[in-house]
Every structure is written in structure tokens, then in C-alpha cells.
Design a protein around this motif. Sequence first.
Motif, PDB file in Angstrom:
ATOM      1  N   TRP A 288       0.846  -1.205   0.000  1.00  0.00           N
ATOM      2  CA  TRP A 288       0.000   0.000   0.000  1.00  0.00           C
ATOM      3  C   TRP A 288       0.874   1.245   0.000  1.00  0.00           C
ATOM      4  O   TRP A 288       0.617   2.219  -0.696  1.00  0.00           O
ATOM      5  CB  TRP A 288      -0.924  -0.016   1.234  1.00  0.00           C
ATOM      6  N   MET A 289       1.944   1.198   0.805  1.00  0.00           N
ATOM      7  CA  MET A 289       2.848   2.349   0.856  1.00  0.00           C
ATOM      8  C   MET A 289       3.540   2.532  -0.493  1.00  0.00           C
ATOM      9  O   MET A 289       3.774   3.666  -0.933  1.00  0.00           O
ATOM     10  CB  MET A 289       3.880   2.132   1.961  1.00  0.00           C
TER      11      MET A 289
ATOM     12  N   GLU B 179       2.422  10.480  -3.224  1.00  0.00           N
ATOM     13  CA  GLU B 179       3.154  11.261  -2.230  1.00  0.00           C
ATOM     14  C   GLU B 179       4.366  11.995  -2.787  1.00  0.00           C
ATOM     15  O   GLU B 179       5.178  11.410  -3.495  1.00  0.00           O
ATOM     16  CB  GLU B 179       3.642  10.340  -1.104  1.00  0.00           C
TER      17      GLU B 179
ATOM     18  N   ASP C  56       1.342  20.875   5.128  1.00  0.00           N
ATOM     19  CA  ASP C  56       0.884  20.200   6.334  1.00  0.00           C
ATOM     20  C   ASP C  56       0.093  18.950   5.929  1.00  0.00           C
ATOM     21  O   ASP C  56      -0.019  18.624   4.742  1.00  0.00           O
ATOM     22  CB  ASP C  56       0.017  21.128   7.202  1.00  0.00           C
ATOM     23  N   PHE C  57      -0.448  18.261   6.919  1.00  0.00           N
ATOM     24  CA  PHE C  57      -1.203  17.035   6.646  1.00  0.00           C
ATOM     25  C   PHE C  57      -2.395  17.284   5.722  1.00  0.00           C
ATOM     26  O   PHE C  57      -2.812  16.401   4.981  1.00  0.00           O
ATOM     27  CB  PHE C  57      -1.715  16.429   7.956  1.00  0.00           C
ATOM     28  N   ASN C  58      -2.957  18.493   5.816  1.00  0.00           N
ATOM     29  CA  ASN C  58      -4.140  18.786   5.007  1.00  0.00           C
ATOM     30  C   ASN C  58      -3.845  18.736   3.519  1.00  0.00           C
ATOM     31  O   ASN C  58      -4.707  18.384   2.718  1.00  0.00           O
ATOM     32  CB  ASN C  58      -4.682  20.181   5.356  1.00  0.00           C
TER      33      ASN C  58
ATOM     34  N   TYR D 270      -1.011  17.218   2.117  1.00  0.00           N
ATOM     35  CA  TYR D 270      -0.134  16.115   1.726  1.00  0.00           C
ATOM     36  C   TYR D 270      -1.016  14.971   1.226  1.00  0.00           C
ATOM     37  O   TYR D 270      -1.850  14.446   1.954  1.00  0.00           O
ATOM     38  CB  TYR D 270       0.714  15.654   2.908  1.00  0.00           C
TER      39      TYR D 270
ATOM     40  N   MET E 163      -2.262  11.443   0.182  1.00  0.00           N
ATOM     41  CA  MET E 163      -2.032  10.000   0.351  1.00  0.00           C
ATOM     42  C   MET E 163      -3.361   9.269   0.251  1.00  0.00           C
ATOM     43  O   MET E 163      -4.410   9.818   0.527  1.00  0.00           O
ATOM     44  CB  MET E 163      -1.334   9.667   1.666  1.00  0.00           C
ATOM     45  N   PRO E 164      -3.312   8.012  -0.185  1.00  0.00           N
ATOM     46  CA  PRO E 164      -4.552   7.257  -0.347  1.00  0.00           C
ATOM     47  C   PRO E 164      -5.156   6.895   0.998  1.00  0.00           C
ATOM     48  O   PRO E 164      -4.444   6.751   1.993  1.00  0.00           O
ATOM     49  CB  PRO E 164      -4.113   6.002  -1.097  1.00  0.00           C
ATOM     50  N   GLY E 165      -6.465   6.755   1.014  1.00  0.00           N
ATOM     51  CA  GLY E 165      -7.157   6.368   2.237  1.00  0.00           C
ATOM     52  C   GLY E 165      -7.753   4.978   2.105  1.00  0.00           C
ATOM     53  O   GLY E 165      -7.452   4.248   1.153  1.00  0.00           O
ATOM     54  N   PRO E 166      -8.619   4.608   3.056  1.00  0.00           N
ATOM     55  CA  PRO E 166      -9.198   3.259   3.032  1.00  0.00           C
ATOM     56  C   PRO E 166     -10.047   2.999   1.790  1.00  0.00           C
ATOM     57  O   PRO E 166     -10.288   1.848   1.445  1.00  0.00           O
ATOM     58  CB  PRO E 166     -10.045   3.211   4.310  1.00  0.00           C
ATOM     59  N   GLY E 167     -10.481   4.058   1.093  1.00  0.00           N
ATOM     60  CA  GLY E 167     -11.259   3.882  -0.130  1.00  0.00           C
ATOM     61  C   GLY E 167     -10.413   3.439  -1.308  1.00  0.00           C
ATOM     62  O   GLY E 167     -10.944   2.972  -2.313  1.00  0.00           O
TER      63      GLY E 167
ATOM     64  N   VAL F 153      -8.007   1.108  -1.156  1.00  0.00           N
ATOM     65  CA  VAL F 153      -7.388  -0.192  -0.887  1.00  0.00           C
ATOM     66  C   VAL F 153      -7.475  -1.081  -2.130  1.00  0.00           C
ATOM     67  O   VAL F 153      -8.498  -1.133  -2.803  1.00  0.00           O
ATOM     68  CB  VAL F 153      -8.084  -0.883   0.304  1.00  0.00           C
TER      69      VAL F 153
END
Lengths: 340, 160
Positions: free
Chosen positions: A232-233, A241, A256-258, A260, A262-266, A268
Motif C-alpha cells: 500500500w505504501m 506522495e 501540512d497534513f491537510n 499532503y 495519500m490514499p485512504g481506506p477507499g 485499498v
Amino acid sequence: MAIHKGRGFACINYPIGMNLGGDPSQALVHSTPDGKFMVSLSSIDLGQGMKSVTRQIAAETLGVPVSDVYVDTADSDTGPHCMGSFASRGTHRVGNAVIRAATEARKALLEAAAEELEVNATDLETDGQGNIQVKGAPGRTITVADTAIAAQFKQGRTLSGRGIFLIPPSDVDPDTGEMTPVSCFAHAALVVDLEVDDETGEVSVTEINSAYEVGRALNPRLVEQQLIGGAWMGVSHALYETTEPYYPDRSHGPVDFNTYLMPGPGEVVNHNIAVLERPAEDAPFGGKGPGEMCANPVLPAIANAVYNAVGVRCDTLPITPEKVLRGILANGGARPQGAR
Amino acid sequence: MTKKPVQFQLNGSPVAVFSDEGQNLLDLLRRGVGDLSPKYGCGQGTCGSCTVIIDGEPRLSCLTLAETVEGQHVETTNGLANGPDLHALQEAFMENFAAQCGYCTPGMLMAAKALLDRTPRPSRAEIVEAISGNICRCTGYEPIIDAILAASGQPTRRTG
């Protein structure tokens, strides 16, 4: 405008540990007065399962139940020296050190039991359930707990062991340039299936199939979990990323995190894994360690699959929709490379 | 700095503390009450590791003004286990290897609990939606989704 399917392949030989300057790890094992065993390390469990695996290795070597072994990864002030948790070296280097420390502690354990049973230590065996018995005479037995109590309060003996595993530094041969920076390799092959939208440039990974050869899987569920998470990474690094999307220009970079990406659980992706077990000779019970290699082959496989889908060769990461679209534009349209 | 008294229920027990002016709930829970189970991740409401449940709703405690929970029911991961008996979600997270480094786990557990409290048998899509505000950097999410399916008595991708 169409969705193009692509398939990409990559394989990897990954070094377990790196000994350019010598690569040691130490372990100390001692028993508590009630016959439990403590493994002291300064190696770090950062979620990869170092504590679980070294606990299994120590229990197997000592011949006691895994529930009677504790692993303290403490810190570098109180634990014996370790080079660190990097280069996929944890299971291999630290595991070997734990085997040596536990072997010495087992010797002390059997000697203490031999004194109590008035037999020769070489005639003793453990049953893995917390008992020590005379070979061939299961009636002559003493528990590990009673042995530890006797050692502590009667015999004045520690049930402890020291272990170090060192891959010595490898010098470069001045004539040939030859050296041996690595003693143990793990291997993997990985196929990625994906879709590329030639209107938006968006890449969607649909399936990953992989085969990993990581020596004996000492804890199969931990191995599988590391391979899933690592892949996944890899997808994330390949497609999302970056801190400098227009490197070396810093513009449009996340602050910041907002911002940056990256993929989420959707996002997968279904990932089918085959773990092939070829125990390595110099590895603890044959286990090498999946470590970093679980992320690496995903990136070239995705780059190859994008080329296969639309004929665009991206040589920088991440493979953003913009890069795909510019590539399609430069080629005068999508150029699917066909099924392989 | 003005101190303001705040009284609320934390995991079923009454709590009375003073909050600093402008203090967020995460800080009040961790430093004021001593409940370290909600984690400080980004501090800007993006990562979800500070997720707690307030009156049945999952909330980001880092973005919640502490004094606004006056009279409300706050749930944290500390309240999940009943003595030695782990919550079904905690058991399922363990069984399904849903934690690696563990930093996102408290937030994931609370997001999942809020979901299961109102939807006892959620679909996979509902689970994905419920944890979409929580970032995990280790597991690839699949084991977490599986754990929540298992906790609600449903087959996982592994058990099929």
C-alpha cells in the motif's frame, strides 16, 4: 476518450542488513526468580513485530512456552548495543543474537536443573511446556520455575546468557573492487494491474499479485501483514506522495497534513500474496525478514503498467495525472502497448 | 489566563476539571484528566488519531473546544475494555493484525465504535466511509476494515 488497462511487472533482490562498517546486534537473556525469561534488547519494534518474533525465537531456543518470555526493547542506555531497526535486518541480525543469548541461558538452566535432579546436564531435555526431564525417564522431572527458584535462592547461580551476532566489515579488494556487503538476500516478484483514464490522466490500481521469498516465515500473519501494508505504501509513493511536486521548485508542495496527498481506506487494492519459504542458512530458524522490500517493487511495476496502458514512460515519481496527460499529449494520443 | 470549570461524563464517570481559555478537548483529556488514550497526531483535524465519541458522534478532540463538552458524554479508548474483558473491537483488531505501530489505533477504534453503535452490521462501504477521516501509515487499511467486519460478526476478506 477511454479507460486503458495496463499490466506491469517488477522483481527485486533485497539485501537483509548491510555490513559496510560491520553490522552487530546484541541480546541479553536472564530469568526472573519465578522462571520467566526476560530478553533485553535496544533494538526497536516500530510496528514490524520485532518483539513478537524475538519472543518466539527466544522461547524456541530456551525450550519454554512463549508466554513465559518477555522482550524489553528498553532504550540504548539500558539495553545491549544494536545497530538499529533498518535495512530489513531486525529478524536476521537480532534474531541470531537472541539465539546465542538464549542458548547460553538454556545451558545455565539445564546445569541448575541437573544439580537439583543429581544427573548430568547433557541427559536433560525440555518439553516446551515449562518442564525439564531426564531423557527416557519422564518421571524424573523438575519445572523451570522450581529450577529458577533453586538457582536464585539455593545455588547462587544466574540463568542468563549473552549473545552477539556480527557480520564483520567487508573491505573492498583494491585490485578487483570486489566486496561482500551483504550475506543474505530476499527475493520477490510483483504484478500490478491498473487502469489509466486518458482524459484525466488518473491512474487506478485494480489488483496486485505478488510472490515473496523471505526465508521461513517465522510468524506468517506478521509477514503477510507487512507485505500488505508495505505494498500500500508503495502504491502511495508511486501515485500520490511528494513534498516537491515540481522538484526542485518548491511550488505547490504540501505544507501540512491537510495538503499532503495519500490514499485512504477507499483506495485499498486487492493484493494476493504467495509467500515462498526457502530458509536461509545463516538466518535464525531460516527467517530473513520482509522489511523494506515490501514497498519497493510496487513502484517500478506501476510505472511499467502505466507504460503498458497508454505508452507513457514516467521516470519521476509520483506518477501524477499531469505527467500522464503531458506524456499522452507528446505522443499525440494514448498508445496502448497491448496485452502481455 | 482565565480558567473555566467543565463537568462532563468520561466513559460513564463524572469528571470535573478546569479548562484553560481556548484549550482543546484533546489537551484537556491528556493533561487535565490524564486520559492518554486519544493521541495527538497532526493537531489540525486531518489524521483522526485524536477521535473520541461525544454524545454518540465521532469527533476530533483536537478541534473541539474543551468547554463545549459541558454536560455531555465523552467516550475514549480507555473506556472500551471492561476490566480484563476487551471490547469486541479490540479483540477483532488483535485477531486481524489491525495494528502495527499502533498510533492510529485509538482513533480507529473510536471511529469504528461510533459506526457499530448506530449500524451494528455495516457494509464494507460504510466501514470505509466511517474510517475515511483516520490516517493509517502502516497497515494499508485492509486489516482494519477486516477487523471491523469481524467485530460486527461478518465474514472478512480473509475468512471469506
